[in-house]
Design a protein around this motif. Sequence first.
Motif, PDB file in Angstrom:
ATOM      1  N   GLU A  90       0.830  -1.212   0.000  1.00  0.00           N
ATOM      2  CA  GLU A  90       0.000   0.000   0.000  1.00  0.00           C
ATOM      3  C   GLU A  90       0.862   1.259   0.000  1.00  0.00           C
ATOM      4  N   ASP A  91       1.914   1.257   0.802  1.00  0.00           N
ATOM      5  CA  ASP A  91       2.786   2.423   0.894  1.00  0.00           C
ATOM      6  C   ASP A  91       3.512   2.659  -0.430  1.00  0.00           C
ATOM      7  N   GLY A  92       3.980   1.601  -1.055  1.00  0.00           N
ATOM      8  CA  GLY A  92       4.642   1.747  -2.351  1.00  0.00           C
ATOM      9  C   GLY A  92       3.713   2.346  -3.390  1.00  0.00           C
ATOM     10  N   VAL A  93       2.497   1.834  -3.461  1.00  0.00           N
ATOM     11  CA  VAL A  93       1.530   2.351  -4.437  1.00  0.00           C
ATOM     12  C   VAL A  93       1.213   3.816  -4.142  1.00  0.00           C
ATOM     13  N   LYS A  94       1.034   4.161  -2.854  1.00  0.00           N
ATOM     14  CA  LYS A  94       0.779   5.558  -2.477  1.00  0.00           C
ATOM     15  C   LYS A  94       1.912   6.480  -2.922  1.00  0.00           C
ATOM     16  N   ASN A  95       3.118   5.929  -2.956  1.00  0.00           N
ATOM     17  CA  ASN A  95       4.300   6.708  -3.332  1.00  0.00           C
ATOM     18  C   ASN A  95       4.680   6.520  -4.800  1.00  0.00           C
ATOM     19  N   ASN A  96       3.708   6.057  -5.597  1.00  0.00           N
ATOM     20  CA  ASN A  96       3.898   5.901  -7.051  1.00  0.00           C
ATOM     21  C   ASN A  96       5.063   4.986  -7.406  1.00  0.00           C
ATOM     22  N   ALA A  97       5.244   3.935  -6.627  1.00  0.00           N
ATOM     23  CA  ALA A  97       6.291   2.945  -6.886  1.00  0.00           C
ATOM     24  C   ALA A  97       5.606   1.581  -7.016  1.00  0.00           C
ATOM     25  N   PRO A  98       5.208   1.202  -8.225  1.00  0.00           N
ATOM     26  CA  PRO A  98       4.379   0.012  -8.410  1.00  0.00           C
ATOM     27  C   PRO A  98       5.128  -1.308  -8.623  1.00  0.00           C
ATOM     28  N   ILE A  99       6.462  -1.298  -8.623  1.00  0.00           N
ATOM     29  CA  ILE A  99       7.218  -2.527  -8.882  1.00  0.00           C
ATOM     30  C   ILE A  99       7.948  -2.919  -7.603  1.00  0.00           C
ATOM     31  N   PHE A 100       7.659  -4.108  -7.112  1.00  0.00           N
ATOM     32  CA  PHE A 100       8.196  -4.591  -5.841  1.00  0.00           C
ATOM     33  C   PHE A 100       9.131  -5.764  -6.093  1.00  0.00           C
ATOM     34  N   THR A 101      10.289  -5.756  -5.423  1.00  0.00           N
ATOM     35  CA  THR A 101      11.232  -6.858  -5.541  1.00  0.00           C
ATOM     36  C   THR A 101      11.692  -7.291  -4.155  1.00  0.00           C
ATOM     37  N   LEU A 102      12.178  -8.519  -4.081  1.00  0.00           N
ATOM     38  CA  LEU A 102      12.761  -9.051  -2.857  1.00  0.00           C
ATOM     39  C   LEU A 102      13.552 -10.301  -3.192  1.00  0.00           C
ATOM     40  N   GLU A 103      14.449 -10.673  -2.296  1.00  0.00           N
ATOM     41  CA  GLU A 103      15.149 -11.952  -2.384  1.00  0.00           C
ATOM     42  C   GLU A 103      14.691 -12.815  -1.224  1.00  0.00           C
ATOM     43  N   VAL A 104      14.623 -14.124  -1.495  1.00  0.00           N
ATOM     44  CA  VAL A 104      14.229 -15.064  -0.454  1.00  0.00           C
ATOM     45  C   VAL A 104      15.014 -16.361  -0.648  1.00  0.00           C
ATOM     46  N   ARG A 105      15.444 -16.953   0.457  1.00  0.00           N
ATOM     47  CA  ARG A 105      16.170 -18.229   0.400  1.00  0.00           C
ATOM     48  C   ARG A 105      15.331 -19.294  -0.298  1.00  0.00           C
ATOM     49  N   PHE A 106      16.007 -20.131  -1.087  1.00  0.00           N
ATOM     50  CA  PHE A 106      15.320 -21.251  -1.731  1.00  0.00           C
ATOM     51  C   PHE A 106      14.589 -22.117  -0.711  1.00  0.00           C
ATOM     52  N   SER A 107      15.175 -22.299   0.466  1.00  0.00           N
ATOM     53  CA  SER A 107      14.608 -23.203   1.464  1.00  0.00           C
ATOM     54  C   SER A 107      13.475 -22.581   2.278  1.00  0.00           C
ATOM     55  N   ASN A 108      13.225 -21.301   2.122  1.00  0.00           N
ATOM     56  CA  ASN A 108      12.214 -20.629   2.944  1.00  0.00           C
ATOM     57  C   ASN A 108      10.839 -20.732   2.280  1.00  0.00           C
ATOM     58  N   ILE A 109      10.306 -21.938   2.285  1.00  0.00           N
ATOM     59  CA  ILE A 109       9.036 -22.239   1.619  1.00  0.00           C
ATOM     60  C   ILE A 109       7.873 -21.409   2.202  1.00  0.00           C
ATOM     61  N   PRO A 110       7.772 -21.248   3.531  1.00  0.00           N
ATOM     62  CA  PRO A 110       6.666 -20.422   4.045  1.00  0.00           C
ATOM     63  C   PRO A 110       6.706 -18.992   3.512  1.00  0.00           C
ATOM     64  N   ALA A 111       7.897 -18.388   3.445  1.00  0.00           N
ATOM     65  CA  ALA A 111       7.999 -17.017   2.933  1.00  0.00           C
ATOM     66  C   ALA A 111       7.668 -16.966   1.446  1.00  0.00           C
ATOM     67  N   ILE A 112       8.150 -17.938   0.690  1.00  0.00           N
ATOM     68  CA  ILE A 112       7.845 -17.982  -0.742  1.00  0.00           C
ATOM     69  C   ILE A 112       6.339 -18.066  -0.944  1.00  0.00           C
ATOM     70  N   SER A 113       5.683 -18.917  -0.168  1.00  0.00           N
ATOM     71  CA  SER A 113       4.225 -19.049  -0.270  1.00  0.00           C
ATOM     72  C   SER A 113       3.525 -17.740   0.079  1.00  0.00           C
ATOM     73  N   LEU A 114       4.010 -17.057   1.107  1.00  0.00           N
ATOM     74  CA  LEU A 114       3.433 -15.768   1.484  1.00  0.00           C
ATOM     75  C   LEU A 114       3.540 -14.785   0.324  1.00  0.00           C
ATOM     76  N   TYR A 115       4.733 -14.658  -0.246  1.00  0.00           N
ATOM     77  CA  TYR A 115       4.927 -13.700  -1.331  1.00  0.00           C
ATOM     78  C   TYR A 115       4.097 -14.076  -2.561  1.00  0.00           C
TER      79      TYR A 115
END
Length: 146
Positions: A90-115
């Motif tokens: 929401e904050d990114g969109v409010k600030n006109n920044a519509p492209i989101f990136t992140l890195e996540v460990r291959f083994s972090n399945i719960p985080a991958i599922s969340l994203y």
Amino acid sequence: MLRKMQAEDLPLILALEKELFSSPWKEEDFLFELTQNPFATYVVLSIEDEIVGYIGYWIKNPYVEITNVAVGKRYQRCGYAKQLVAYCLEDGVKNNAPIFTLEVRFSNIPAISLYESFGFKQVSVRKNYYTDPIEDAHLMMKEVKQ
């Protein structure tokens, strides 16, 4: 309650870092983000004055780079990480920044599922991105249509 991270929060943030990560950030890393990085936003989620998690991200239009998402072990799987990520989007969109990136460990399945539940897609691999232990990272991206 969601609010901006303050320097006074750092003892609790550093304890969370040690609890959750094999290579935790140091106090000076957070102080730099809070006081010197003009792109940085760090937000804590607290319940009854206890910090249960936080998110950090850089807004560099048109991009938002999510640097940290953390929720204490006893509060995981309660929807708090979802609240933090939703706030960031929401904050990114409010600030006109519509492209989101992140890195996540291959083994972090719960985080991958969340994203993935937010529509992030795996776009590439960052070889040996993480240390202790060495592990590849997925680079994930989401674009919000405005």
